[in-house]
Structure formats: structure tokens, C-alpha cells
Design a protein around this motif. Structure first.
Motif, PDB file in Angstrom:
ATOM      1  N   HIS A  69       0.618  -1.025   0.196  1.00 58.67           N
ATOM      2  CA  HIS A  69      -0.089  -0.094   0.197  1.00 58.67           C
ATOM      3  C   HIS A  69       1.038   1.253   0.207  1.00 58.67           C
ATOM      4  CE1 HIS A  69      -3.367  -2.215   1.000  1.00 58.67           C
ATOM      5  NE2 HIS A  69      -2.118  -3.278   1.035  1.00 58.67           N
ATOM      6  N   THR A 109       4.819  10.862  -0.596  1.00 60.06           N
ATOM      7  CA  THR A 109       5.540  10.714   0.433  1.00 60.06           C
ATOM      8  C   THR A 109       6.544  11.528   0.814  1.00 60.06           C
ATOM      9  OG1 THR A 109       5.793   8.372  -0.052  1.00 60.06           O
ATOM     10  CG2 THR A 109       6.582   8.645   1.527  1.00 60.06           C
ATOM     11  N   LEU A 110       6.424  11.966   2.490  1.00 60.06           N
ATOM     12  CA  LEU A 110       6.976  13.068   2.881  1.00 60.06           C
ATOM     13  C   LEU A 110       8.456  12.342   3.693  1.00 60.06           C
ATOM     14  CD1 LEU A 110       4.744  15.813   4.048  1.00 60.06           C
ATOM     15  CD2 LEU A 110       5.385  15.763   1.752  1.00 60.06           C
ATOM     16  N   THR A 111       9.468  12.792   3.781  1.00 58.80           N
ATOM     17  CA  THR A 111      11.447  12.240   3.593  1.00 58.80           C
ATOM     18  C   THR A 111      11.581  12.310   4.910  1.00 58.80           C
ATOM     19  OG1 THR A 111      11.802  12.413   1.886  1.00 58.80           O
ATOM     20  CG2 THR A 111      10.599  10.372   1.650  1.00 58.80           C
ATOM     21  N   CYS A 124       6.236   4.821   8.038  1.00 60.81           N
ATOM     22  CA  CYS A 124       6.817   6.383   7.664  1.00 60.81           C
ATOM     23  C   CYS A 124       7.100   5.938   6.217  1.00 60.81           C
ATOM     24  CB  CYS A 124       8.173   6.383   9.045  1.00 60.81           C
ATOM     25  SG  CYS A 124       9.346   7.521   8.482  1.00 60.81           S
ATOM     26  N   GLY A 125       6.988   7.895   5.679  1.00 60.18           N
ATOM     27  CA  GLY A 125       7.175   7.807   4.566  1.00 60.18           C
ATOM     28  C   GLY A 125       8.693   7.920   4.132  1.00 60.18           C
ATOM     29  N   THR A 126       9.401   7.680   4.990  1.00 53.44           N
ATOM     30  CA  THR A 126      11.454   8.002   5.422  1.00 53.44           C
ATOM     31  C   THR A 126      11.361   6.327   5.117  1.00 53.44           C
ATOM     32  OG1 THR A 126      11.462   9.475   6.421  1.00 53.44           O
ATOM     33  CG2 THR A 126      13.818   8.725   5.802  1.00 53.44           C
ATOM     34  N   GLU A 136       9.952   4.360   3.533  1.00 53.87           N
ATOM     35  CA  GLU A 136       9.129   3.359   2.680  1.00 53.87           C
ATOM     36  C   GLU A 136      10.491   3.489   1.371  1.00 53.87           C
ATOM     37  OE1 GLU A 136       7.147   1.145   1.396  1.00 53.87           O
ATOM     38  OE2 GLU A 136       7.484   2.219  -0.616  1.00 53.87           O
ATOM     39  N   SER A 140       3.858  -1.574   2.827  1.00 53.89           N
ATOM     40  CA  SER A 140       3.602   0.341   3.594  1.00 53.89           C
ATOM     41  C   SER A 140       2.169   0.972   3.966  1.00 53.89           C
ATOM     42  CB  SER A 140       4.674   1.116   2.302  1.00 53.89           C
ATOM     43  OG  SER A 140       3.761   2.487   2.278  1.00 53.89           O
ATOM     44  N   GLY A 141       2.631   1.463   4.938  1.00 55.59           N
ATOM     45  CA  GLY A 141       1.600   2.490   6.329  1.00 55.59           C
ATOM     46  C   GLY A 141       1.298   3.272   4.821  1.00 55.59           C
ATOM     47  N   PRO A 142       0.547   4.255   5.793  1.00 49.16           N
ATOM     48  CA  PRO A 142       0.052   5.630   5.093  1.00 49.16           C
ATOM     49  C   PRO A 142       1.135   6.391   5.083  1.00 49.16           C
ATOM     50  CG  PRO A 142      -0.750   5.316   8.112  1.00 49.16           C
ATOM     51  CD  PRO A 142      -0.257   4.709   7.430  1.00 49.16           C
ATOM     52  N   LEU A 155       3.025  10.218   5.880  1.00 52.84           N
ATOM     53  CA  LEU A 155       2.793  10.990   6.660  1.00 52.84           C
ATOM     54  C   LEU A 155       2.166  11.930   5.358  1.00 52.84           C
ATOM     55  CD1 LEU A 155       1.946  13.311   9.091  1.00 52.84           C
ATOM     56  CD2 LEU A 155       4.778  13.734   8.500  1.00 52.84           C
ATOM     57  N   ARG A 156       0.612  12.318   6.345  1.00 54.66           N
ATOM     58  CA  ARG A 156      -0.087  12.768   4.788  1.00 54.66           C
ATOM     59  C   ARG A 156      -0.368  14.150   4.655  1.00 54.66           C
ATOM     60  NH1 ARG A 156      -3.388   8.181   1.733  1.00 54.66           N
ATOM     61  NH2 ARG A 156      -2.248   6.351   1.724  1.00 54.66           N
ATOM     62  N   ASP A 167      10.056  18.840   1.059  1.00 57.43           N
ATOM     63  CA  ASP A 167       9.566  17.790   0.771  1.00 57.43           C
ATOM     64  C   ASP A 167       7.695  18.085   0.149  1.00 57.43           C
ATOM     65  OD1 ASP A 167       8.976  17.979   2.861  1.00 57.43           O
ATOM     66  OD2 ASP A 167       9.695  16.243   2.989  1.00 57.43           O
ATOM     67  N   ILE A 168       7.164  19.485   0.462  1.00 57.35           N
ATOM     68  CA  ILE A 168       6.077  19.671   0.485  1.00 57.35           C
ATOM     69  C   ILE A 168       5.615  20.259  -0.014  1.00 57.35           C
ATOM     70  CG2 ILE A 168       5.434  21.770   1.775  1.00 57.35           C
ATOM     71  CD1 ILE A 168       4.489  20.327   4.127  1.00 57.35           C
ATOM     72  N   VAL A 196       3.106  18.317  -2.705  1.00 58.65           N
ATOM     73  CA  VAL A 196       1.278  18.058  -2.162  1.00 58.65           C
ATOM     74  C   VAL A 196       0.441  18.813  -3.283  1.00 58.65           C
ATOM     75  CG1 VAL A 196       0.835  17.178   0.020  1.00 58.65           C
ATOM     76  CG2 VAL A 196       3.131  16.813  -0.503  1.00 58.65           C
ATOM     77  N   PRO A 197      -0.567  17.781  -2.561  1.00 60.35           N
ATOM     78  CA  PRO A 197      -1.488  18.135  -3.648  1.00 60.35           C
ATOM     79  C   PRO A 197      -2.638  18.690  -3.343  1.00 60.35           C
ATOM     80  CG  PRO A 197      -2.197  15.975  -4.365  1.00 60.35           C
ATOM     81  CD  PRO A 197      -0.386  16.681  -3.669  1.00 60.35           C
ATOM     82  N   ARG A 245       4.800  23.330   7.930  1.00 60.74           N
ATOM     83  CA  ARG A 245       5.294  22.322   8.274  1.00 60.74           C
ATOM     84  C   ARG A 245       4.466  20.531   8.565  1.00 60.74           C
ATOM     85  NH1 ARG A 245       7.668  18.342   5.297  1.00 60.74           N
ATOM     86  NH2 ARG A 245       7.962  16.019   6.975  1.00 60.74           N
ATOM     87  N   PHE A 262       5.850  14.462  12.442  1.00 56.69           N
ATOM     88  CA  PHE A 262       4.914  13.457  13.548  1.00 56.69           C
ATOM     89  C   PHE A 262       5.863  14.298  14.466  1.00 56.69           C
ATOM     90  CE2 PHE A 262       4.134  10.509   9.933  1.00 56.69           C
ATOM     91  CZ  PHE A 262       2.623   9.916  10.450  1.00 56.69           C
TER      92      PHE A 262
END
Lengths: 89, 243
Positions: free
Chosen positions: A3, A8-10, B12-14, B16, B36-38, B40-41, B65-66, B69-70, B110, B113
Motif C-alpha cells: 500500500h 511520501t514525505l521524507t 513512515c515515508g522515510t 518507505e 507500507s503504511g500511510p 505522513l500525508r 518535500d511539501i 503535495v496536492p 510544516r 510527526f
């Protein structure tokens, strides 16, 4: 089935650094060769020579020199492996 | 062991990014699948609000990185193309310094988490100039894990690879209730070897019929976390429902 998030924010990266000097609540930190000014608001009892974990310009945790060196060793191991891979390809 | 792939999940996106970059999914046998979890959206409405603030004349400072983001209609990059003043900074403290050197209204945006929220609390406690404000869009990991468990019934979650730098702040104790619910937990750093170590810890727990919190990232995480950072956050922010 994985999923994947749509966006993705890193930003969760953090790197260790050694405190070189401190002025008020700001330290100059050596992040494995790169110097950066880092705020010390979130950590206690730091002094020159201590290692801290740095995230978005803030020290978020103290580290022992051994812990920091372990991380630097991992970084250089990956860099060396990557360079080897590039040479081989 | 169940008769299906064992599937630990990260949130965590990092994580992933590290898993994808280093091809970690291709390493273990087919019987292991890392979900892969959600991550940070950012809610689209937060992006919409920030764009509206920018269009009212304020300068938006944010992390790189933001930008893409749409929102519901456009991203901050799109808004910038339409003339909004959106700039990149590397730290909340940099944002404050820009505000000190500017006569304009500066809004630092910003989402974060637990790792990044304390730095926002710190700048607010340090009496920033009156033209500086923060559009806070902070999230907490443990409730996000609750949501995954409650809503993710189609996922077979066999354990959590917990984000290491969140645990640097909150410690390992907040994960204990998930272990009590039967989920093996391993707190992981962001190098490939950290993630593999965490996966091994989870597999060992499953094989032993156990569920506990283990720390695969001891060089940056201790059990009690960063008390000073948490106290600052508690002084400045209040926890509310995200919706």
C-alpha cells in the motif's frame, strides 16, 4: 500487495554530529565533515565534544561517541558499496 | 507461522524511501512481504488554507518535500507559479531568522510527526517576532497505528516497524500497548541494515509466539525518549482529533 502512499514525505531524517562550539543556545556541529549551526533547545547538559542527533536544525538527542561513530561507519560502508557498484557497472 | 506471507508494516515515508531505494523488498523470501503504511500525508484542506494565506499576501516558508503535495485544486508549487510567495527553509529556526529580517508576514508551514513538532514548539517558546507565525499541522504516530489497525482489516498486519526518530522523542513505552494487543514491534532506524534488523526482530517474535517492543535503533533511541522535547510540546500544543 503493498500500500504505497500517494505522496511520501521524507523529512524524518536525522544525522549525528559532534559539537565544536556553543554560543548561547546554538552549537556549531560537525556532521561528518559538514559544519552546521544547530539549536540546542531540545537537549540538556551538552558541551563541546558531545555528539548529538540533528534533525531539521535541532539537536533532538545526545549520542555517545560510539553510537555516532557506528552511524558514520554505516554511512561510509554504504558510500563505498555504492561507489563499487558504479565502478562495476 | 500463518500459511500466507508474513507481513510487517512500517508507517513512515522515510522508511518507505529507504526500503525502495535499497531494494529491501527483493531480498527476503516470498513468504515475507513488507507493507507500507500511510506515511505522513497532508490533508488537502491544509494545503488549501496555506495557499489562501499566501494569496492574501503572506510569505510561506516550508520544507522542500511539501511543495508538490496536492491540495484540492493545486499544490504550493502551482500557487508559486501563480505569484504566491512560497520559499524553502531547512529549519524552523531559519524561518524565524527570515522573519526577523523582513517586514512581511511570515508563515512557517510544516506538517510533522513527533520528531519535528518539538522544534516548532521551541521557536514559539523563544518569542519569535510578531510577524512570524506557524501553520501547525502535526500528527501523532500511535493514533495513526490505531487507525491502521481499526481500518486496515483487509491488511494482515503481523507487526510494526516503528519509526526510529519518532521514538527518539516519545521513547519506546507508547508502543507497549500495541504489543499487548498482540503486535510485535521493532523500533527501526533508517539505514537498510537497521530496517533488516527490525524485520528479523519481528520474525523472531512471531516464531516464538511473542509480542513485545524491541529496539533495533539503540544508537539513537532510549526507552524514555526526550523528556525535555516532550515537555516543550506539551506547553505549546494541545492534542485534538485530526478530523
Amino acid at each position: 500487495m503493498s500500500h504505497k502512499p500517494k505522496v511520501t514525505l521524507t523529512m524524518c531524517l536525522a544525522v549525528p554530529g559532534e559539537i565544536l562550539s556553543i554560543t548561547n543556545s546554538t552549537a556549531t556541529v560537525d556532521l561528518g565533515g559538514i559544519k552546521q549551526d544547530v539549536r540546542l533547545d531540545l537537549v540538556e547538559d551538552t558541551t563541546v565534544g558531545h555528539y548529538v542527533l540533528v534533525h531539521v536544525g535541532y539537536a533532538i538527542q545526545l549520542m555517545t561517541p560510539a553510537e555516532a561513530k557506528e552511524t558514520f561507519a554505516l554511512f561510509s560502508e554504504y558510500t563505498a558499496a555504492l561507489e563499487q557498484e558504479l565502478e562495476d557497472s | 507461522m500463518p500459511d500466507r506471507p508474513i507481513s510487517p508494516i512500517h508507517v513512515c515515508g522515510t522508511h518507505e524511501q529507504a526500503i525502495t531505494k535499497h531494494g529491501i523488498r527483493s531480498l527476503p523470501p516470498d513468504k515475507l512481504e513488507v507493507l507500507s503504511g500511510p506515511g505522513l500525508r497532508t490533508p488537502a484542506e491544509d494545503i488549501d488554507h496555506v495557499i489562501a494565506i499566501a494569496k492574501s499576501g503572506a510569505t510561506i516558508l516550508t520544507y522542500r518535500d511539501i511543495l508538490r503535495v496536492p491540495g484540492s485544486k493545486m499544490s504550493l508549487t502551482d500557487a508559486r507559479a501563480e505569484g504566491a510567495d512560497v520559499r524553502i527553509v531547512c529549519s524552523a529556526n531559519d524561518a524565524v531568522r527570515r522573519a526577523e529580517q523582513s517586514a512581511d508576514d511570515i508563515v512557517f508551514f510544516r506538517i510533522s510527526f513527533e520528531t519535528t513538532t518539538p522544534s516548532n514548539a521551541a521557536v514559539l517558546m523563544n518569542q519569535p517576532p510578531p510577524n512570524f507565525s506557524i501553520f501547525a499541522s502535526h500528527r501523532l504516530i500511535p493514533p495513526a497505528m490505531d487507525t491502521l489497525i481499526d481500518d486496515g482489516l483487509d491488511l494482515n498486519i503481523d507487526g510494526f516497524i516503528a519509526p526510529g526518530h519518532v521514538a527518539t522523542i516519545i521513547g519506546t513505552h507508547p508502543y507497549e500497548r500495541f504489543a499487548k494487543m498482540g503486535y510485535p514491534i521493532a523500533v527501526a532506524g533508517f539505514e537498510p541494515i537497521d530496517i533488516l534488523f527490525a524485520i528479523i526482530m519481528i520474525l523472531r517474535q512471531i516464531r516464538g509466539g511473542e509480542a513485545m517492543v524491541e529496539n533495533a535503533y539503540t544508537r539513537a533511541v532510549n526507552d524514555s525518549g526526550n523528556t525535555k522535547a516532550r515537555e516543550l510540546v506539551d506547553q505549546v500544543f494541545e492534542v485534538v482529533d485530526a478530523d
